[in-house]
Design a protein around this motif. Structure first.
Motif, PDB file in Angstrom:
ATOM      1  N   GLY A 110      -7.699 -40.906 -54.495  1.00  0.00           N
ATOM      2  CA  GLY A 110      -6.708 -39.932 -53.279  1.00  0.00           C
ATOM      3  C   GLY A 110      -7.503 -39.560 -51.541  1.00  0.00           C
ATOM      4  O   GLY A 110      -7.090 -39.708 -51.130  1.00  0.00           O
ATOM      5  N   VAL A 159      -6.701 -31.552 -53.649  1.00  0.00           N
ATOM      6  CA  VAL A 159      -5.404 -31.741 -54.260  1.00  0.00           C
ATOM      7  C   VAL A 159      -4.938 -33.581 -53.971  1.00  0.00           C
ATOM      8  O   VAL A 159      -5.556 -33.926 -52.903  1.00  0.00           O
ATOM      9  N   ILE A 161       5.219 -33.389 -57.597  1.00  0.00           N
ATOM     10  CA  ILE A 161       3.775 -32.684 -58.111  1.00  0.00           C
ATOM     11  C   ILE A 161       3.078 -31.712 -57.505  1.00  0.00           C
ATOM     12  O   ILE A 161       2.685 -31.290 -58.351  1.00  0.00           O
ATOM     13  N   THR A 190      -9.587 -25.767 -47.117  1.00  0.00           N
ATOM     14  CA  THR A 190      -9.409 -27.260 -46.194  1.00  0.00           C
ATOM     15  C   THR A 190      -8.727 -27.528 -46.065  1.00  0.00           C
ATOM     16  O   THR A 190      -8.300 -28.215 -47.644  1.00  0.00           O
ATOM     17  N   VAL A 191      -7.973 -28.258 -45.168  1.00  0.00           N
ATOM     18  CA  VAL A 191      -7.279 -29.251 -45.458  1.00  0.00           C
ATOM     19  C   VAL A 191      -7.149 -31.084 -45.021  1.00  0.00           C
ATOM     20  O   VAL A 191      -8.080 -31.129 -43.160  1.00  0.00           O
ATOM     21  N   SER A 192      -6.450 -31.618 -45.428  1.00  0.00           N
ATOM     22  CA  SER A 192      -6.576 -32.861 -45.051  1.00  0.00           C
ATOM     23  C   SER A 192      -5.185 -33.054 -43.572  1.00  0.00           C
ATOM     24  O   SER A 192      -5.750 -34.297 -42.279  1.00  0.00           O
ATOM     25  N   GLU A 193      -3.982 -32.464 -43.723  1.00  0.00           N
ATOM     26  CA  GLU A 193      -3.146 -32.377 -42.412  1.00  0.00           C
ATOM     27  C   GLU A 193      -2.676 -30.736 -42.502  1.00  0.00           C
ATOM     28  O   GLU A 193      -2.566 -30.281 -43.894  1.00  0.00           O
ATOM     29  N   TYR A 205       3.565 -23.377 -49.304  1.00  0.00           N
ATOM     30  CA  TYR A 205       3.076 -21.977 -49.723  1.00  0.00           C
ATOM     31  C   TYR A 205       2.432 -20.717 -49.614  1.00  0.00           C
ATOM     32  O   TYR A 205       1.700 -20.111 -50.660  1.00  0.00           O
TER      33      TYR A 205
HETATM   34  C1  LIG Z   1      -0.425 -34.497 -49.870  1.00  0.00           C
HETATM   35  C2  LIG Z   1       0.025 -35.173 -51.368  1.00  0.00           C
HETATM   36  C3  LIG Z   1      -1.014 -34.289 -52.348  1.00  0.00           C
HETATM   37  C4  LIG Z   1       0.960 -34.522 -51.676  1.00  0.00           C
HETATM   38  O1  LIG Z   1       1.766 -34.857 -52.875  1.00  0.00           O
HETATM   39  P1  LIG Z   1       3.416 -34.767 -53.507  1.00  0.00           P
HETATM   40  O2  LIG Z   1       3.195 -34.943 -54.746  1.00  0.00           O
HETATM   41  O3  LIG Z   1       3.762 -36.297 -52.697  1.00  0.00           O
HETATM   42  O4  LIG Z   1       4.254 -33.827 -52.777  1.00  0.00           O
HETATM   43  P2  LIG Z   1       5.461 -32.926 -53.431  1.00  0.00           P
HETATM   44  O5  LIG Z   1       6.507 -33.886 -53.937  1.00  0.00           O
HETATM   45  O6  LIG Z   1       4.405 -32.059 -54.558  1.00  0.00           O
HETATM   46  O7  LIG Z   1       6.018 -32.791 -51.838  1.00  0.00           O
HETATM   47  C5  LIG Z   1       5.795 -31.156 -52.213  1.00  0.00           C
HETATM   48  C6  LIG Z   1       5.976 -30.883 -50.290  1.00  0.00           C
HETATM   49  O8  LIG Z   1       5.380 -31.370 -49.235  1.00  0.00           O
HETATM   50  C7  LIG Z   1       5.566 -32.370 -48.517  1.00  0.00           C
HETATM   51  N1  LIG Z   1       4.588 -32.898 -48.019  1.00  0.00           N
HETATM   52  C8  LIG Z   1       4.024 -33.848 -48.932  1.00  0.00           C
HETATM   53  N2  LIG Z   1       3.258 -34.877 -48.351  1.00  0.00           N
HETATM   54  C9  LIG Z   1       3.199 -34.418 -47.294  1.00  0.00           C
HETATM   55  C10 LIG Z   1       2.353 -34.669 -45.891  1.00  0.00           C
HETATM   56  N3  LIG Z   1       2.294 -35.786 -46.501  1.00  0.00           N
HETATM   57  N4  LIG Z   1       2.929 -34.597 -44.859  1.00  0.00           N
HETATM   58  C11 LIG Z   1       4.144 -33.330 -44.436  1.00  0.00           C
HETATM   59  N5  LIG Z   1       4.902 -32.908 -45.416  1.00  0.00           N
HETATM   60  C12 LIG Z   1       4.308 -33.557 -46.947  1.00  0.00           C
HETATM   61  C13 LIG Z   1       6.755 -33.272 -49.014  1.00  0.00           C
HETATM   62  O9  LIG Z   1       7.765 -33.204 -48.446  1.00  0.00           O
HETATM   63  C14 LIG Z   1       7.679 -31.252 -50.099  1.00  0.00           C
HETATM   64  O10 LIG Z   1       7.823 -30.718 -49.240  1.00  0.00           O
HETATM   65  P3  LIG Z   1       9.571 -29.697 -49.818  1.00  0.00           P
HETATM   66  O11 LIG Z   1       8.902 -29.301 -51.064  1.00  0.00           O
HETATM   67  O12 LIG Z   1       8.917 -28.563 -49.048  1.00  0.00           O
HETATM   68  O13 LIG Z   1      10.452 -30.109 -49.643  1.00  0.00           O
HETATM   69  C15 LIG Z   1      -0.516 -36.299 -51.368  1.00  0.00           C
HETATM   70  O14 LIG Z   1      -0.002 -37.313 -50.839  1.00  0.00           O
HETATM   71  C16 LIG Z   1      -2.145 -36.608 -51.356  1.00  0.00           C
HETATM   72  O15 LIG Z   1      -2.471 -37.184 -52.438  1.00  0.00           O
HETATM   73  N6  LIG Z   1      -2.228 -37.446 -50.440  1.00  0.00           N
HETATM   74  C17 LIG Z   1      -3.467 -37.535 -49.909  1.00  0.00           C
HETATM   75  C18 LIG Z   1      -4.906 -36.876 -50.978  1.00  0.00           C
HETATM   76  C19 LIG Z   1      -4.785 -35.270 -49.795  1.00  0.00           C
HETATM   77  O16 LIG Z   1      -4.299 -35.437 -48.182  1.00  0.00           O
HETATM   78  N7  LIG Z   1      -4.882 -34.306 -50.433  1.00  0.00           N
HETATM   79  C20 LIG Z   1      -4.662 -32.908 -49.924  1.00  0.00           C
HETATM   80  C21 LIG Z   1      -5.964 -32.519 -49.701  1.00  0.00           C
HETATM   81  S1  LIG Z   1      -5.816 -30.480 -48.226  1.00  0.00           S
END
Ligand SMILES: CC(C)(COP(=O)(O)OP(=O)(O)OC[C@H]1O[C@@H](n2cnc3c(N)ncnc32)[C@H](O)[C@@H]1OP(=O)(O)O)[C@@H](O)C(=O)NCCC(=O)NCCS
Length: 444
Positions: free
Chosen positions: A47, A111, A122, A145-148, A155
């Motif tokens: 991830g 996450v 999810i 702390t966050v990647s993006e 939330y």
């Molecule tokens: C970021 C991540 C966790 C999102 O997971 P996901 O299951 O695709 O997200 P969801 O479908 O539940 O989306 C939830 C919300 O976040 C938004 N979202 C998801 N990824 C996003 C991104 N990269 N940038 C902006 N918004 C994003 C969706 O549009 C959605 O918005 P809404 O519910 O308000 O309409 C996933 O892409 C991932 O694992 N990325 C790599 C690891 C990472 O960066 N993790 C976070 C660590 S801090």
């Protein structure tokens, strides 16, 4: 230090269980024993675009994650049913709110959602599940702390501490700060082994975290990793120098690596991994060591406080470039406990009318501050009481950003992020003044 083993006893949130089940997915906790834990860590590594962790690394985490609450989402139709398609890892640690005032924080990490299962809600189910579970368990605040920077505001998380990445041109810098290793009664600098770095970091973080809002108490393997001693992935490049004061007390440690510039050796780079100082002399000694290091043309350092005094210890302000970024995100779950954990700089009162997308902290909260700066928060019907400065209408994300004083109410008012009158905003600016700019020197 907070007992972080409470996390593993916190049950899974039934609403998230249901939301994921409706998509044919299973939501369950993951034990550190057995193969399941290896597969969980393989998903986390993937991830974050990393390699599959080695068995030694997984064994290290097995010991380190004792008491954590690890959760996986499983797709029973997947090619590897024992491997989760999404992960989250949480535990309880302290966050500093004000001078020597701490809150137990639901700390959220790892996450991930597999790219094969992205954008199906999810992550939303995981995050909402974490926050509802933590609130039900009586935790007052959550953090990460966050990647993006675009992921977590929805939330109710807000940026509580922004930090700076430094690039110092040492040829131009010049040193005008204290020189505590010279003169009468000097302190001293010594190179130390990585095992000592690990011990010094843990001790110095404990000694100093009470004076740095936004800081955490950490966990044992945090110091192991920063010292370059991660099981299965040691880093021989890590070096450390320690400052000991004239009385023989260890007061500072600088942990760094050096990158040689083969084309121009005296222009090599010193990258600071972390630096902790208990007091002005320790701070000056370790940073002077870095800035005046022979053969080093550039010093870099990340996750530095935005009011770090180094700028005022070098002769040339323009030798220090700072890139600022969001770093520590907090999410208030219990408005009264969070506000009451800090001190306020002036007496008065305001009513916060809070909206929360998850319904956890919705409502009107009156903060009354007495002459000693102690605040009392009570839930009220929403109007301003007579004599109060006024009413502030805001989201829980904005209140979470205001909590440590990392942004002022006047700035939020000007940015259209809160609604209030100018007088109330100005009272809040002063009342919420932090002891120092909020900071967090680590990732979690
Ligand atoms: C970021 C991540 C966790 C999102 O997971 P996901 O299951 O695709 O997200 P969801 O479908 O539940 O989306 C939830 C919300 O976040 C938004 N979202 C998801 N990824 C996003 C991104 N990269 N940038 C902006 N918004 C994003 C969706 O549009 C959605 O918005 P809404 O519910 O308000 O309409 C996933 O892409 C991932 O694992 N990325 C790599 C690891 C990472 O960066 N993790 C976070 C660590 S801090």
């Amino acid at each position: 230090m907070t007992d972080r083993t409470v996390a593993e006893t916190v049950p899974l949130d039934p609403r998230s269980t249901e939301a994921l089940a409706s998509r044919g997915l299973e939501y369950r906790t993951v034990a550190t024993a057995g193969e399941e834990f290896d597969l969980y860590n393989a998903t986390v590594g993937r991830g974050f675009l990393g390699e599959r962790p080695t068995p030694e690394q997984v064994q290290g985490w097995r010991e380190s994650f004792h008491g954590n609450r690890m959760v996986g989402v499983y797709d029973p139709r997947g090619a590897v049913p024992g491997a989760p398609v999404a992960t989250v890892n949480s535990w309880v640690m302290d966050v500093t709110v004000d001078a020597d005032s701490f809150l137990p924080m639901w700390s959220i990490s790892a996450v991930t959602v597999s790219s094969t299962h992205r954008r199906r809600g999810i992550a939303r189910a995981l995050l909402e599940g974490e926050l509802r579970a933590a609130a039900d368990a009586g935790l007052p605040i959550a953090g990460l702390t966050v990647s993006e920077a675009t992921l977590y505001g929805r939330y109710g998380f807000g940026i509580a501490a922004r930090t700076g990445t430094w690039t110092i041109n040492t040829r131009r810098a010049g040193w005008v700060g204290p020189r505590p290793t010279e003169g009468e009664n000097p302190g001293r600098l010594d190179h130390i082994e990585r095992e000592d770095i690990e011990r010094d970091l843990a001790a110095l973080n404990e000694a100093t975290r009470g004076s740095r809002p936004g800081e955490i108490d950490g966990w044992p393997r945090l110091w192991t990793g920063l010292a370059g001693l991660t099981p299965g992935k040691p880093d021989p490049k890590v070096r450390g120098v320690r400052y000991t004061d004239a009385e023989g007390v260890v007061r500072g440690v600088l942990v760094y690596t050096v990158k040689e510039n083969e084309a121009d050796f005296p222009a090599s780079t010193l990258d600071v991994i972390t630096a902790l100082a208990d007091g002005r002399d320790a701070y000056a000694a370790i940073w002077r060591y870095a800035v005046e290091h022979d053969l080093i043309g550039t010093v870099t350092a990340g996750l530095r406080s935005l009011d770090d005094p180094l700028r005022w210890m070098i002769a040339n302000d323009r030798a220090l470039q700072v890139t600022e970024r969001d770093h520590h995100w907090l999410r208030i779950l219990d408005v009264a406990r969070c506000l009451q954990a800090r001190h306020f700089r002036v007496p008065g009162a305001v009513t916060f009318v809070v909206t929360d997308p998850l319904g956890i902290a919705d409502g009107a909260w009156r903060l009354g501050v007495d002459a000693s700066g102690t605040g009392v928060v009570e839930k009220v019907d929403g109007g301003a009481n007579e004599g109060d400065q006024g009413r502030v209408v805001l989201g829980i994300s904005e209140l979470s950003s205001l909590l440590l004083g990392g942004v002022t109410a006047s700035t939020f008012l000007a940015a259209g992020r809160i609604e209030t009158d100018l007088e109330t905003a100005r009272w809040l600016d002063v009342a919420f003044t932090p002891i120092t700019a909020p900071v967090l020197g680590y990732w979690y």
